[in-house]
Design a protein around this motif. Sequence first.
Motif, PDB file in Angstrom:
ATOM      1  N   ALA A 142      28.873   5.776 -34.092  1.00 53.28           N
ATOM      2  CA  ALA A 142      30.008   6.698 -34.230  1.00 53.28           C
ATOM      3  C   ALA A 142      31.294   6.048 -33.718  1.00 53.28           C
ATOM      4  O   ALA A 142      32.367   6.235 -34.306  1.00 53.28           O
ATOM      5  CB  ALA A 142      29.721   7.999 -33.476  1.00 53.28           C
ATOM      6  N   PHE A 143      31.195   5.277 -32.632  1.00 52.14           N
ATOM      7  CA  PHE A 143      32.377   4.582 -32.092  1.00 52.14           C
ATOM      8  C   PHE A 143      33.022   3.717 -33.172  1.00 52.14           C
ATOM      9  O   PHE A 143      34.243   3.605 -33.255  1.00 52.14           O
ATOM     10  CB  PHE A 143      31.980   3.692 -30.902  1.00 52.14           C
ATOM     11  N   ALA A 144      32.156   3.079 -33.985  1.00 52.39           N
ATOM     12  CA  ALA A 144      32.668   2.145 -34.995  1.00 52.39           C
ATOM     13  C   ALA A 144      33.227   2.887 -36.215  1.00 52.39           C
ATOM     14  O   ALA A 144      33.822   2.272 -37.094  1.00 52.39           O
ATOM     15  CB  ALA A 144      31.543   1.207 -35.421  1.00 52.39           C
ATOM     16  N   MET A 145      33.022   4.214 -36.274  1.00 53.65           N
ATOM     17  CA  MET A 145      33.418   4.972 -37.468  1.00 53.65           C
ATOM     18  C   MET A 145      34.750   5.681 -37.304  1.00 53.65           C
ATOM     19  O   MET A 145      35.139   6.489 -38.137  1.00 53.65           O
ATOM     20  CB  MET A 145      32.332   6.008 -37.811  1.00 53.65           C
ATOM     21  N   MET A 146      35.438   5.425 -36.189  1.00 52.26           N
ATOM     22  CA  MET A 146      36.718   6.101 -35.976  1.00 52.26           C
ATOM     23  C   MET A 146      37.692   5.162 -35.284  1.00 52.26           C
ATOM     24  O   MET A 146      37.291   4.133 -34.730  1.00 52.26           O
ATOM     25  CB  MET A 146      36.511   7.386 -35.160  1.00 52.26           C
ATOM     26  N   GLU A 147      38.946   5.563 -35.313  1.00 55.48           N
ATOM     27  CA  GLU A 147      39.976   4.860 -34.549  1.00 55.48           C
ATOM     28  C   GLU A 147      39.506   4.861 -33.087  1.00 55.48           C
ATOM     29  O   GLU A 147      38.912   5.855 -32.648  1.00 55.48           O
ATOM     30  CB  GLU A 147      41.262   5.689 -34.700  1.00 55.48           C
ATOM     31  N   PRO A 148      39.738   3.771 -32.318  1.00 53.96           N
ATOM     32  CA  PRO A 148      39.176   3.732 -30.962  1.00 53.96           C
ATOM     33  C   PRO A 148      39.457   5.018 -30.180  1.00 53.96           C
ATOM     34  O   PRO A 148      40.623   5.395 -30.004  1.00 53.96           O
ATOM     35  CB  PRO A 148      39.884   2.537 -30.324  1.00 53.96           C
ATOM     36  N   PRO A 149      38.416   5.708 -29.758  1.00 56.32           N
ATOM     37  CA  PRO A 149      38.633   6.965 -29.044  1.00 56.32           C
ATOM     38  C   PRO A 149      39.090   6.720 -27.607  1.00 56.32           C
ATOM     39  O   PRO A 149      38.790   5.677 -27.029  1.00 56.32           O
ATOM     40  CB  PRO A 149      37.247   7.633 -29.062  1.00 56.32           C
ATOM     41  N   THR A 150      39.801   7.716 -27.054  1.00 59.62           N
ATOM     42  CA  THR A 150      40.262   7.600 -25.660  1.00 59.62           C
ATOM     43  C   THR A 150      39.134   7.912 -24.691  1.00 59.62           C
ATOM     44  O   THR A 150      39.146   7.463 -23.554  1.00 59.62           O
ATOM     45  CB  THR A 150      41.395   8.603 -25.374  1.00 59.62           C
ATOM     46  N   THR A 151      38.168   8.727 -25.165  1.00 60.50           N
ATOM     47  CA  THR A 151      37.142   9.265 -24.268  1.00 60.50           C
ATOM     48  C   THR A 151      35.874   9.561 -25.070  1.00 60.50           C
ATOM     49  O   THR A 151      35.964   9.901 -26.246  1.00 60.50           O
ATOM     50  CB  THR A 151      37.626  10.619 -23.662  1.00 60.50           C
ATOM     51  N   LEU A 152      34.731   9.439 -24.429  1.00 57.64           N
ATOM     52  CA  LEU A 152      33.483   9.946 -25.019  1.00 57.64           C
ATOM     53  C   LEU A 152      33.172  11.262 -24.315  1.00 57.64           C
ATOM     54  O   LEU A 152      33.066  11.300 -23.083  1.00 57.64           O
ATOM     55  CB  LEU A 152      32.340   8.942 -24.799  1.00 57.64           C
ATOM     56  N   ASP A 165      34.762   0.738 -22.639  1.00 51.88           N
ATOM     57  CA  ASP A 165      35.869   0.819 -21.707  1.00 51.88           C
ATOM     58  C   ASP A 165      36.620   2.149 -21.788  1.00 51.88           C
ATOM     59  O   ASP A 165      37.851   2.185 -21.723  1.00 51.88           O
ATOM     60  CB  ASP A 165      36.827  -0.363 -21.972  1.00 51.88           C
ATOM     61  N   VAL A 166      35.879   3.230 -21.991  1.00 52.56           N
ATOM     62  CA  VAL A 166      36.497   4.566 -21.988  1.00 52.56           C
ATOM     63  C   VAL A 166      35.699   5.443 -21.016  1.00 52.56           C
ATOM     64  O   VAL A 166      34.518   5.168 -20.763  1.00 52.56           O
ATOM     65  CB  VAL A 166      36.498   5.232 -23.392  1.00 52.56           C
ATOM     66  N   PRO A 167      36.327   6.504 -20.495  1.00 54.72           N
ATOM     67  CA  PRO A 167      35.555   7.389 -19.613  1.00 54.72           C
ATOM     68  C   PRO A 167      34.561   8.239 -20.395  1.00 54.72           C
ATOM     69  O   PRO A 167      34.775   8.523 -21.585  1.00 54.72           O
ATOM     70  CB  PRO A 167      36.623   8.272 -18.961  1.00 54.72           C
ATOM     71  N   PHE A 168      33.483   8.627 -19.721  1.00 57.60           N
ATOM     72  CA  PHE A 168      32.537   9.595 -20.296  1.00 57.60           C
ATOM     73  C   PHE A 168      32.761  10.920 -19.568  1.00 57.60           C
ATOM     74  O   PHE A 168      32.755  10.967 -18.338  1.00 57.60           O
ATOM     75  CB  PHE A 168      31.096   9.116 -20.092  1.00 57.60           C
ATOM     76  N   VAL A 169      32.962  11.977 -20.337  1.00 55.37           N
ATOM     77  CA  VAL A 169      33.195  13.293 -19.739  1.00 55.37           C
ATOM     78  C   VAL A 169      32.201  14.290 -20.310  1.00 55.37           C
ATOM     79  O   VAL A 169      32.063  14.404 -21.531  1.00 55.37           O
ATOM     80  CB  VAL A 169      34.637  13.805 -20.029  1.00 55.37           C
ATOM     81  N   ALA A 170      31.488  14.973 -19.432  1.00 55.29           N
ATOM     82  CA  ALA A 170      30.676  16.110 -19.876  1.00 55.29           C
ATOM     83  C   ALA A 170      31.124  17.283 -19.023  1.00 55.29           C
ATOM     84  O   ALA A 170      31.079  17.202 -17.795  1.00 55.29           O
ATOM     85  CB  ALA A 170      29.203  15.821 -19.667  1.00 55.29           C
TER      86      ALA A 170
END
Length: 376
Positions: A278-288, A312-317
């Motif tokens: 999914a990361f590779a399927m979008m513009e670089p995301p700011t956050t997961l 190199d992005v934060p993970f937020v749940a």
Amino acid sequence: MTPDRTDRNACDGQALYPRGPILAIESSCDETACAILSPEGEVLAEKVISQEAHAAFGGVVPEIAARAHLALLPDLARKTVEASGLTLHDLGAVAASTGPGLIGGLIVGANFGKGLAIALDKPFIAVNHIEAHALSARLPGVSKKNISFPFLLLLVSGGHCQCLAVEGIGRYRRLGGTIDDAAGEAFDKVAKMLGLGWPGGPQLEALAKKGNPAAFAFPRPLKGRAGCDFSFSGLKTALARQIEPYGNTALPRSVAADLSASFQQAVADVIEDRVRHAFAMMEPPTTLVAAGGVAANGVLRASLTRIAAEHDVPFVAPPLRLCTDNAVMVAWAALEVCHEAARRGLPMPDDRAVRPRPRWPLSEMQERFAVQAEAV
Ligand code: KG4
Ligand code: ZN
């Protein structure tokens, strides 16, 4: 949770809609919930009742859910208003989950909300339940830093399993989703096979702690395949095959623990692979961001933390009470819609004419601003 007034999520200092706190209702599945948020997103009161009548059936029974929402909602709404210290007349708007979900519950919640809005002469905001999950991590106070667009959302619950590129308010791109069971549904079905109670996810996770995740070599469905669709039914069948030899005799606890740990590891590995795609399927995301009840799973969280670090992005749940179905996220999504309308110079939305829908694709959410702009 006190919002930071300088929070970019809270409307960039423009005129705020609504002109008073918002009361929101959630009734799309088996949680009856109400919450009141200030126009900036401060939680003033929240209440949720998880309906217990379904446990005996091993799954949500739509008719029982709808009747329970009808019985519970008026008193819950009254108690929520009381807990906020406000009166109904202080409210600036009313919102409700209007789809997708179980239609009986949606009709109860949406009509209750509309009735109240009409009686109080306030606007009603129809909220897409998936949009509410998608935006919940942006609620002020949930993450240390504002979550800006675009971000990657993994939504994993009893009814949903999908990856979304969240590109803005109303702008959601589905990158992939399950082609059979939702992740939580797979956890629940497997837990049932192992003789655990319902909902099965938390009980399976507890038992898995005593087992060996490498004891059974379960398949990793769709792992390595292009895209980010998910499939869990083959995994479920593989586990059923391991149980078959025991027939009617009770599974030894150690075997059940090994099966739980091996199944959970397989699910986490598959989700990790799919999210990497999914990361590779979008513009670089700011956050997961992860949301939904399954996002509570510790092994899955560890996988997601690892993938986020790799990118190199934060993970937020969001905290669990905001991951599972709740009305705070419904109120927050309604506020985001109101703030976005204000940002676009549009009037305060009013969705009294919007009908509850069992299906409501996120791809349609962009239209709400276009329709409003045309009407101006
Ligand atoms: O989001 P949610 O409360 O309700 C909806 O389905 O909308 O998610 C409930 C699902 C159930 O399938 C439950 O078994 C699963 O989330 N779940 C878990 C865990 N906690 C809840 N699955 C795996 N591990 C957990 N710790
Ligand atoms: Zn949900």
